[in-house]
Write an enzyme that holds these catalytic residues in place. Sequence first.
Site, mmCIF file in Angstrom:
data_model
loop_
_atom_site.group_PDB
_atom_site.id
_atom_site.type_symbol
_atom_site.label_atom_id
_atom_site.label_comp_id
_atom_site.label_asym_id
_atom_site.label_seq_id
_atom_site.Cartn_x
_atom_site.Cartn_y
_atom_site.Cartn_z
ATOM 1 C CE LYS A 1 -13.738 -29.258 -9.938
ATOM 2 N NZ LYS A 1 -14.917 -28.624 -10.561
ATOM 3 C CD GLN B 1 -15.233 -27.313 -13.898
ATOM 4 O OE1 GLN B 1 -15.309 -28.311 -13.196
ATOM 5 N NE2 GLN B 1 -14.911 -26.135 -13.389
ATOM 6 C CG ASP C 1 -20.601 -29.284 -8.956
ATOM 7 O OD1 ASP C 1 -19.585 -28.901 -8.353
ATOM 8 O OD2 ASP C 1 -20.642 -29.467 -10.188
HETATM 9 N N1 GUN Z 1 -16.994 -23.833 -12.233
HETATM 10 C C1 GUN Z 1 -16.470 -23.057 -11.268
HETATM 11 N N2 GUN Z 1 -16.663 -23.610 -10.053
HETATM 12 C C2 GUN Z 1 -17.324 -24.765 -10.264
HETATM 13 C C3 GUN Z 1 -17.787 -25.790 -9.401
HETATM 14 O O1 GUN Z 1 -17.660 -25.759 -8.182
HETATM 15 N N3 GUN Z 1 -18.404 -26.834 -10.024
HETATM 16 C C4 GUN Z 1 -18.583 -26.890 -11.366
HETATM 17 N N4 GUN Z 1 -19.231 -27.941 -11.862
HETATM 18 N N5 GUN Z 1 -18.168 -25.962 -12.180
HETATM 19 C C5 GUN Z 1 -17.532 -24.901 -11.638
#
Ligand code: GUN
Length: 279
Positions: A52, A96, A119
């Site tokens: 990211k 996350q 998100d």
């Molecule tokens: N863990 C797995 N997929 C995601 C996601 O799309 N966003 C976040 N914040 N954590 C994750």
Amino acid sequence: MATLIRGKDVAEKVLAEAKAEVDAMLAEGVLPCLAVILVGDDPASRVYVNKKKEKCAELGIRSLEYKLPAETSQEELLALIDTLNHDASVHGILCQLPLPGHLDEQVTVRAVAREKDVDGFTCLISSGADDLMPCTPSGVMEMLKFAGISPRGKKCCVIGRSNIVGKPMAMLLLAADGTVTVCHSKTENLPAVTREADILIAAVGKPRFVTADMVGEGAVVIDVGVNRGADGKLVGDVDFAAVEPKASFITPVPGGVGPMTIAMLMKNTVCAAKAQSRI
Ligand code: GUN
């Protein structure tokens, strides 16, 4: 032979559009900024967070990483989110998941200010609110659009009811005028239900769960699964070799839905920055 919908192609288009928006914002003196919170040492989360941050750098988005120890308390985590909520230079906040077991994920994600929730975890799709949408399901919608497939009036079946994918996926398909069924572990006679679908979305988290007998002739099959096989290779929720001959369109794994999640995160960050800077 089914037509492949490659997420990489769709993601490139979304990212190019996001980059153009970032350039326009930079010209106006606004630097889009995403804050990423990582609690603990989950190796997969480390990899995702790095990806990211790399994508932010590619697009010219500023990223801030807050790396917290696994024993961080709920209060400490909420205090950080509160600080970031009130920091006008931060437009997007992402914590996350998964979090260490002693931390409440729902409490945590709900603490993020809605306009910074890139998100899309706190969005109210059902109310028609103009919120940021969850990245993976909205990525699937982009892929369908790219392939010229409209859910309007179609039987759409989502297998899986997770908060991150299944539920918001169903709501987005409904918002696009699909006739939506959500299947899960308690669904009786699952193959009979899934076989009816014009658009079948697999978000189960079980390798090769969707077999040929579960798919109707000519269905559009979207595989959201990312499972690791015994050999360490990525495997989807769909038995691709068996299902592909029956499908009209299908997404591969890897190279299908996967690249869309990060592309939509970038798009959400840009949208959030735009909305908060009023340009
Ligand atoms: N863990 C797995 N997929 C995601 C996601 O799309 N966003 C976040 N914040 N954590 C994750």
